[in-house]
Motif scaffolding. Structure first.
Motif, mmCIF file in Angstrom:
data_model
loop_
_atom_site.group_PDB
_atom_site.id
_atom_site.type_symbol
_atom_site.label_atom_id
_atom_site.label_comp_id
_atom_site.label_asym_id
_atom_site.label_seq_id
_atom_site.Cartn_x
_atom_site.Cartn_y
_atom_site.Cartn_z
ATOM 1 N N ARG A 6 -32.907 36.424 -13.144
ATOM 2 C CA ARG A 6 -31.449 36.396 -13.317
ATOM 3 C C ARG A 6 -30.716 37.088 -12.178
ATOM 4 N N THR A 7 -31.342 38.087 -11.581
ATOM 5 C CA THR A 7 -30.680 38.840 -10.513
ATOM 6 C C THR A 7 -31.588 38.916 -9.291
ATOM 7 N N PRO A 8 -31.898 37.769 -8.668
ATOM 8 C CA PRO A 8 -32.853 37.765 -7.567
ATOM 9 C C PRO A 8 -32.425 38.577 -6.363
ATOM 10 N N LYS A 9 -31.100 38.619 -6.033
ATOM 11 C CA LYS A 9 -30.671 39.318 -4.824
ATOM 12 C C LYS A 9 -30.920 40.816 -4.923
ATOM 13 N N ILE A 10 -30.563 41.419 -6.057
ATOM 14 C CA ILE A 10 -30.751 42.868 -6.219
ATOM 15 C C ILE A 10 -32.227 43.237 -6.155
ATOM 16 N N HIS A 11 -33.037 42.494 -6.903
ATOM 17 C CA HIS A 11 -34.440 42.850 -6.949
ATOM 18 C C HIS A 11 -35.210 42.391 -5.717
ATOM 19 N N LEU A 12 -34.710 41.379 -5.037
ATOM 20 C CA LEU A 12 -35.314 40.962 -3.781
ATOM 21 C C LEU A 12 -35.224 42.092 -2.769
ATOM 22 N N GLN A 13 -34.066 42.738 -2.689
ATOM 23 C CA GLN A 13 -33.908 43.835 -1.748
ATOM 24 C C GLN A 13 -34.812 45.007 -2.108
ATOM 25 N N ALA A 14 -34.933 45.284 -3.395
ATOM 26 C CA ALA A 14 -35.820 46.365 -3.833
ATOM 27 C C ALA A 14 -37.269 46.045 -3.477
ATOM 28 N N LEU A 15 -37.642 44.787 -3.656
ATOM 29 C CA LEU A 15 -38.999 44.358 -3.314
ATOM 30 C C LEU A 15 -39.243 44.489 -1.816
ATOM 31 N N LEU A 16 -38.260 44.079 -1.031
ATOM 32 C CA LEU A 16 -38.380 44.181 0.422
ATOM 33 C C LEU A 16 -38.523 45.636 0.877
ATOM 34 N N ASN A 17 -37.729 46.525 0.273
ATOM 35 C CA ASN A 17 -37.803 47.940 0.645
ATOM 36 C C ASN A 17 -39.208 48.498 0.448
ATOM 37 N N GLU A 18 -39.824 48.151 -0.682
ATOM 38 C CA GLU A 18 -41.180 48.628 -0.967
ATOM 39 C C GLU A 18 -42.213 47.941 -0.075
ATOM 40 N N LEU A 19 -41.973 46.673 0.190
ATOM 41 C CA LEU A 19 -42.890 45.915 1.045
ATOM 42 C C LEU A 19 -42.943 46.511 2.446
ATOM 43 N N PHE A 20 -41.775 46.822 2.999
ATOM 44 C CA PHE A 20 -41.711 47.384 4.343
ATOM 45 C C PHE A 20 -42.340 48.779 4.424
ATOM 46 N N LYS A 21 -42.459 49.440 3.272
ATOM 47 C CA LYS A 21 -43.140 50.739 3.228
ATOM 48 C C LYS A 21 -44.661 50.592 3.179
ATOM 49 N N GLY A 22 -45.125 49.346 3.042
ATOM 50 C CA GLY A 22 -46.555 49.100 2.977
ATOM 51 C C GLY A 22 -47.130 49.167 1.581
ATOM 52 N N ASP A 23 -46.266 49.097 0.568
ATOM 53 C CA ASP A 23 -46.738 49.181 -0.814
ATOM 54 C C ASP A 23 -47.545 47.933 -1.179
ATOM 55 N N LYS A 24 -48.802 48.139 -1.573
ATOM 56 C CA LYS A 24 -49.701 47.012 -1.832
ATOM 57 C C LYS A 24 -49.353 46.261 -3.122
ATOM 58 N N ILE A 25 -48.826 46.952 -4.101
ATOM 59 C CA ILE A 25 -48.422 46.276 -5.338
ATOM 60 C C ILE A 25 -47.270 45.315 -5.056
ATOM 61 N N SER A 26 -46.310 45.774 -4.259
ATOM 62 C CA SER A 26 -45.176 44.918 -3.892
ATOM 63 C C SER A 26 -45.636 43.743 -3.040
ATOM 64 N N LEU A 27 -46.610 43.987 -2.171
ATOM 65 C CA LEU A 27 -47.152 42.905 -1.353
ATOM 66 C C LEU A 27 -47.799 41.848 -2.242
#
Length: 334
Positions: A9-30
């Motif tokens: 329902r809210t892809p933009k908000i959670h997309l950014q949160a996912l990206l933030n964790e991904l760029f930190k190298g978080d394997k769960i987010s990856l």
């Protein structure tokens, strides 16, 4: 953590949160990001497109190695030994292992994590098993995007383990920088068991299980492969394909394999071939996606589905030839 419904329902908000964790190298987010790009759900396909657009500036910084070979050659054991060697020198390693899918049940074992227990528990490694599905070439249809996501998460070396099905695996060559072919001695593969097409594409031939009673056979096979490679056309990159020995289970020959790969990187960067090849691969990917899109669009057309069913019945009852059925399908396409 939001549930799946909230995420849609809210892809933009959670997309950014996912990206933030991904760029930190978080394997769960990856792992979650790869699941999104593999999804067939319409909304997640839209999110996947946004996700790939956002990570594009962070991609293209890894060195990608395709690893193939006949079933039983020891690909998973080799990757674990090789991966542990890389993490021991400070490299972050991602493994994308493609498992064959059943043509009957569409299922896949996805057992590579259990075959790589040490690497699975390594904090500097990430392993993602994926079913090949209907995709040809020994790779999943979303492997390239999974590579980009691993790059965005900071993984420097990406290993793509293909299903080991033979000549169709040549597709993997179009998405990696280095193509490593693992072979066995004494299995009949030396001159006929492996298809010439893969031999011609290899950047490195490595004979695994060169230990114990098999060591002498492996040494003989090494000379056979070296002789055979002289009969093939020169590598377009100018690289002289080496043939080496290793024992993944005893961890011998692993250091030498990495030294050879380093030599390749230096030589190809200096000549400009590596950058040029990556540009060619990107264009190849573009055209592959066009073909895939056209196929998906064709089969999703409801009118065409009915017409296809009609043609199937006519073909099975021999009222029309396959050639004429195809001609009529495309002649009538608006």
């Amino acid at each position: 953590m939001p549930n799946e419904t909230t995420f849609r329902r809210t892809p933009k908000i959670h997309l950014q949160a996912l990206l933030n964790e991904l760029f930190k190298g978080d394997k769960i987010s990856l792992g979650r990001a790869i699941t999104i790009v593999e999804s067939k759900h319409p909304e997640e396909k839209k999110i996947a497109s946004q996700l790939i657009d956002q990570i594009l500036p962070h991609s293209g910084k890894s060195f990608k190695i395709g690893i193939t070979g006949v079933p039983g050659v020891g690909k998973s054991t080799f990757i674990e030994s090789f991966g542990k060697k890389l993490t021991s020198i400070g490299k972050r390693v991602a493994v994308l292992s493609i498992d064959p899918s059943s043509t009957k049940t569409k299922g896949s074992i996805l057992g590579d994590k259990t075959r790589m227990p040490e690497l699975s528990n390594d904090p500097n490694a990430f392993i993602r098993p994926t079913a090949a599905g209907k995709s040809l070439g020994g790779v999943s249809s979303n492997t390239r995007e999974a590579i980009m996501l691993c790059e965005a998460a900071g993984f420097e070396i990406i290993l793509i383990e293909t299903v080991g099905v033979g000549q169709s695996e040549t597709m993997v060559k179009d998405m990696v920088d280095y193509f490593l072919l693992l072979m066995l001695a004494g299995s009949g593969d030396e001159l006929q068991g492996i298809k010439r097409g893969i031999m011609e594409l290899a950047d490195h031939v490595l004979i695994n299980k060169a230990d114990g009673n098999m060591l002498d056979s492996a040494k003989n096979a090494k000379e056979d492969f070296k002789s055979a490679l002289h009969l093939f056309p020169s590598n377009p990159s100018g690289w002289v394909v080496p043939v080496g020995l290793c024992s993944a289970i005893n961890k011998t020959g692993i250091e030498e394999a990495w030294e050879t790969i380093n030599q390749f990187q230096k030589q190809m960067k200096a000549s400009g071939w590596l950058e040029a090849n990556r540009k060619d691969q990107a264009i190849q990917w573009f055209h592959e996606r066009i073909n895939n899109h056209l196929i998906d669009d064709f089969y999703s057309d409801h009118e065409k589905q009915n017409e296809i069913k009609e043609k199937e019945e006519m073909i099975s009852s021999q009222r029309i030839s396959v050639r004429k059925a195809i001609d009529e399908l495309f002649r009538n396409r608006s």
